[in-house]
Design an enzyme around this catalytic site. Structure first.
Site, PDB file in Angstrom:
ATOM      1  N   LYS A 115      -8.136  54.431  50.514  1.00  9.63           N
ATOM      2  CA  LYS A 115      -9.586  54.591  50.737  1.00  9.63           C
ATOM      3  C   LYS A 115     -10.264  55.194  49.507  1.00  9.63           C
ATOM      4  CE  LYS A 115     -10.730  55.262  54.894  1.00  9.63           C
ATOM      5  NZ  LYS A 115     -10.824  55.841  56.233  1.00  9.63           N
ATOM      6  N   ASN A 155     -19.894  58.841  67.962  1.00  6.59           N
ATOM      7  CA  ASN A 155     -18.480  59.231  67.937  1.00  6.59           C
ATOM      8  C   ASN A 155     -18.376  60.718  68.244  1.00  6.59           C
ATOM      9  OD1 ASN A 155     -18.653  60.770  65.362  1.00  6.59           O
ATOM     10  ND2 ASN A 155     -19.257  58.758  64.613  1.00  6.59           N
ATOM     11  N   PHE A 201     -14.350  61.947  53.072  1.00  9.62           N
ATOM     12  CA  PHE A 201     -13.410  62.381  54.102  1.00  9.62           C
ATOM     13  C   PHE A 201     -12.725  61.151  54.679  1.00  9.62           C
ATOM     14  CE2 PHE A 201     -13.577  66.893  55.394  1.00  9.62           C
ATOM     15  CZ  PHE A 201     -14.357  67.343  54.339  1.00  9.62           C
ATOM     16  N   LYS A 216     -13.308  53.146  47.897  1.00  7.44           N
ATOM     17  CA  LYS A 216     -14.691  53.654  47.957  1.00  7.44           C
ATOM     18  C   LYS A 216     -15.197  54.121  46.591  1.00  7.44           C
ATOM     19  CE  LYS A 216     -14.811  54.368  52.752  1.00  7.44           C
ATOM     20  NZ  LYS A 216     -15.826  54.518  53.764  1.00  7.44           N
ATOM     21  N   ASP A 243     -19.489  53.092  61.939  1.00  5.52           N
ATOM     22  CA  ASP A 243     -19.231  51.951  61.055  1.00  5.52           C
ATOM     23  C   ASP A 243     -20.112  50.755  61.404  1.00  5.52           C
ATOM     24  OD1 ASP A 243     -17.264  53.072  59.393  1.00  5.52           O
ATOM     25  OD2 ASP A 243     -15.842  52.992  61.051  1.00  5.52           O
ATOM     26  N   PRO A 265     -24.315  50.333  56.323  1.00  3.09           N
ATOM     27  CA  PRO A 265     -24.039  50.542  54.895  1.00  3.09           C
ATOM     28  C   PRO A 265     -23.013  51.657  54.741  1.00  3.09           C
ATOM     29  CG  PRO A 265     -26.171  51.471  55.508  1.00  3.09           C
ATOM     30  CD  PRO A 265     -25.680  50.705  56.695  1.00  3.09           C
ATOM     31  N   ASP A 266     -22.149  51.539  53.768  1.00  9.70           N
ATOM     32  CA  ASP A 266     -21.177  52.610  53.502  1.00  9.70           C
ATOM     33  C   ASP A 266     -21.817  53.562  52.487  1.00  9.70           C
ATOM     34  OD1 ASP A 266     -19.062  54.183  52.410  1.00  9.70           O
ATOM     35  OD2 ASP A 266     -17.665  52.776  53.356  1.00  9.70           O
ATOM     36  N   ILE A 267     -22.207  54.733  52.973  1.00 11.39           N
ATOM     37  CA  ILE A 267     -22.968  55.676  52.138  1.00 11.39           C
ATOM     38  C   ILE A 267     -22.099  56.172  50.980  1.00 11.39           C
ATOM     39  CG2 ILE A 267     -24.328  57.805  52.170  1.00 11.39           C
ATOM     40  CD1 ILE A 267     -24.568  57.317  55.259  1.00 11.39           C
ATOM     41  N   LYS A 274     -35.515  49.254  77.768  1.00 15.50           N
ATOM     42  CA  LYS A 274     -34.216  49.549  78.367  1.00 15.50           C
ATOM     43  C   LYS A 274     -33.596  48.266  78.940  1.00 15.50           C
ATOM     44  CE  LYS A 274     -31.961  52.339  81.805  1.00 15.50           C
ATOM     45  NZ  LYS A 274     -32.119  53.061  83.040  1.00 15.50           N
TER      46      LYS A 274
HETATM   47  O1  C5P Z   1     -14.250  54.196  56.060  1.00 11.35           O
HETATM   48  P1  C5P Z   1     -14.238  55.537  56.716  1.00 11.35           P
HETATM   49  O2  C5P Z   1     -15.304  55.688  57.758  1.00 11.35           O
HETATM   50  O3  C5P Z   1     -12.916  55.980  57.214  1.00 11.35           O
HETATM   51  O4  C5P Z   1     -14.583  56.529  55.501  1.00 11.35           O
HETATM   52  C1  C5P Z   1     -14.792  57.871  55.705  1.00 11.35           C
HETATM   53  C2  C5P Z   1     -15.634  58.433  54.595  1.00 11.35           C
HETATM   54  O5  C5P Z   1     -16.676  57.552  54.255  1.00 11.35           O
HETATM   55  C3  C5P Z   1     -16.319  59.721  54.990  1.00 11.35           C
HETATM   56  O6  C5P Z   1     -16.465  60.498  53.827  1.00 11.35           O
HETATM   57  C4  C5P Z   1     -17.642  59.232  55.528  1.00 11.35           C
HETATM   58  O7  C5P Z   1     -18.636  60.248  55.419  1.00 11.35           O
HETATM   59  C5  C5P Z   1     -17.943  58.079  54.596  1.00 11.35           C
HETATM   60  N1  C5P Z   1     -18.700  56.979  55.220  1.00 11.35           N
HETATM   61  C6  C5P Z   1     -19.973  56.723  54.783  1.00 11.35           C
HETATM   62  N2  C5P Z   1     -20.687  55.667  55.307  1.00 11.35           N
HETATM   63  C7  C5P Z   1     -20.131  54.879  56.246  1.00 11.35           C
HETATM   64  C8  C5P Z   1     -18.828  55.130  56.703  1.00 11.35           C
HETATM   65  C9  C5P Z   1     -18.144  56.201  56.166  1.00 11.35           C
HETATM   66  O8  C5P Z   1     -20.475  57.461  53.941  1.00 11.35           O
HETATM   67  N3  C5P Z   1     -20.834  53.881  56.736  1.00 11.35           N
END
Ligand code: C5P
Length: 398
Positions: free
Chosen positions: A335, A208, A321, A339, A276, A302-304, A286
């Site tokens: 959010k 991104n 963020f 989260k 994401d 994974p959502d950190i 390749k």
């Molecule tokens: O869900 P979204 O991407 O909008 O959430 C943004 C927040 O979640 C940011 O703080 C980003 O660093 C964190 N994030 C994360 N792991 C992911 C996606 C987002 O830690 N896979």
């Protein structure tokens, strides 16, 4: 600011060693005591006499100097300072430090010391860019060594590029930051920053537009308040902040591993723009253009932020963020709850705002008690205000 501080200054070889003389003068003007160590190579460029005269101190040069061993010894010399400064640090000295070698006075002091170390590298640009030096730099940063510079510019050897010793006043500023006695002293804070790259095949990836500018500014602002910062960054456009422990990763899964290994922490700021999704089946060869379009199937990363917010080792303060393009406050408020973090710093990243990749930001900070709209300001100013707010909260103030 440096009054009464004792600095052990290791002067390595290289033409930039002459700037160490000016550095000594500037440090003493600010009240610091400078104990100089001159390497053999350093002594080819500046004389022990000038170093002794400017520092007002005996110059230490040899490991096996019996008088010194009897009077104080290299172990004590290495530990009697508030900060060890290496300026200029050659590629060779960095390599020795990274390997933990101790075959002369400078490298022995650096291995024996238990005080923080600040390194100001200076070398030819090809040496600086060499993979071996990049590896050594990464190892040293991971060990918690702080860096200042090198600068980019024309060099004594006639080439132009990165490798010039940072200017003496920039080194002084980095020394002051390293010795900063701010409100976050003793606090460990994790910051994630930059984009992640999710491989499709060995040459292509999903990413991104995050530059890493806001995350770097936050790392710098927290370090300036005295925090011990672990800065975990994806492949960003901007430099990592000086004075932090930098861990470089590529993918979201590597970032999660790095965050989990860095825990526990007093606070964590998740400024990274984590991808994401990743491809379900990244290939190790390749993908060829052969007339049929490849189909990428994506799976969720994974959502950190959510993992850490809901995990056992949760820091006392977790800041996320939210980069949105519409209905910013409503989405960010939802959010925060989803989260499980404490605050969300929300911003509008629609292309018209110029925020993504730009130098300014306009954020709304969402806390349990409501949303606070901050005016548009530079990313550095957003970072300072956020760092202050984190310091107040950890100190138990509103
Ligand atoms: O869900 P979204 O991407 O909008 O959430 C943004 C927040 O979640 C940011 O703080 C980003 O660093 C964190 N994030 C994360 N792991 C992911 C996606 C987002 O830690 N896979």
């Amino acid at each position: 600011m440096l009054h009464g501080k004792r600095l052990l200054l290791i002067i390595g070889g290289g033409i930039a060693a002459y700037k160490a003389l000016d550095l000594i003068r500037r440090l003493r003007e600010r009240g610091a005591q400078v104990v100089p160590v001159l390497t053999r190579a350093g002594a080819e460029f500046v004389t022990p006499m000038s170093v002794a005269a400017l520092s007002g101190h005996k110059v230490h040069r040899e490991l096996f100097d019996l008088t010194d061993e009897a009077e104080m010894g290299h172990i004590q010399l290495s530990r009697s300072a508030d900060l060890v400064v290496v300026a200029p640090a050659t590629a060779d000295l960095m390599a020795k430090m990274a390997q933990g070698r101790a075959d002369d006075l400078a490298s022995t002091l650096l291995l024996a010391t238990d005080t923080p170390v600040l390194v100001a590298p200076a070398m030819n640009m090809r040496m600086w860019d060499h993979p071996a030096t990049r590896r050594n730099l990464a190892v040293l940063q991971q060990d918690g060594i702080r860096f200042v510079g090198p600068d980019e510019g024309s060099m004594a050897c006639g080439e132009f590029g990165p490798g010039r010793l940072a200017e003496p006043l920039a080194i002084v500023a980095a020394i002051e930051a390293a010795l900063a006695d701010g409100p976050l002293k003793g606090r460990h804070i994790i910051v994630t920053s930059g984009p992640t790259h999710e491989p499709i095949d060995p040459v292509r990836y999903i990413a991104n537009r995050s530059s890493g500018a806001q995350g770097s500014a936050i790392g710098r602002a927290l370090a300036a308040l005295g925090a011990d910062v672990t800065f975990i960054t994806g492949p960003a456009d901007v430099a990592a902040p000086e004075g932090t422990r930098v861990i470089r990763v590529e993918t979201a899964r590597q970032m999660l591993d790095a965050v989990q290994s860095a825990l526990p922490a007093d606070a964590a700021v998740f400024a990274a723009a984590v991808a994401d999704w990743r491809t379900a089946d990244a290939t190790d060869h390749k993908i060829k253009k052969n007339g049929t379009l490849p189909v990428l199937s994506l799976i969720e990363n994974p959502d950190i932020l959510a993992t850490v917010s809901k995990g056992a080792d949760r820091p006392a303060l977790v800041v996320g963020f939210a980069a949105e393009t519409d209905d910013v406050i409503a989405h960010a408020t939802a959010k925060r709850l989803r989260k499980g973090c404490d605050w969300i710093v929300a911003n509008d990243v629609s292309p018209a705002t110029g925020i993504m990749g730009g130098t300014e930001n306009e954020v709304t900070v969402i806390r349990p008690d409501g949303a606070e709209v901050w005016p548009r300001m530079t990313k550095d100013m957003v970072a300072s205000r956020l760092a202050r707010s984190i310091a107040d909260t950890l100190a138990g103030e509103p």
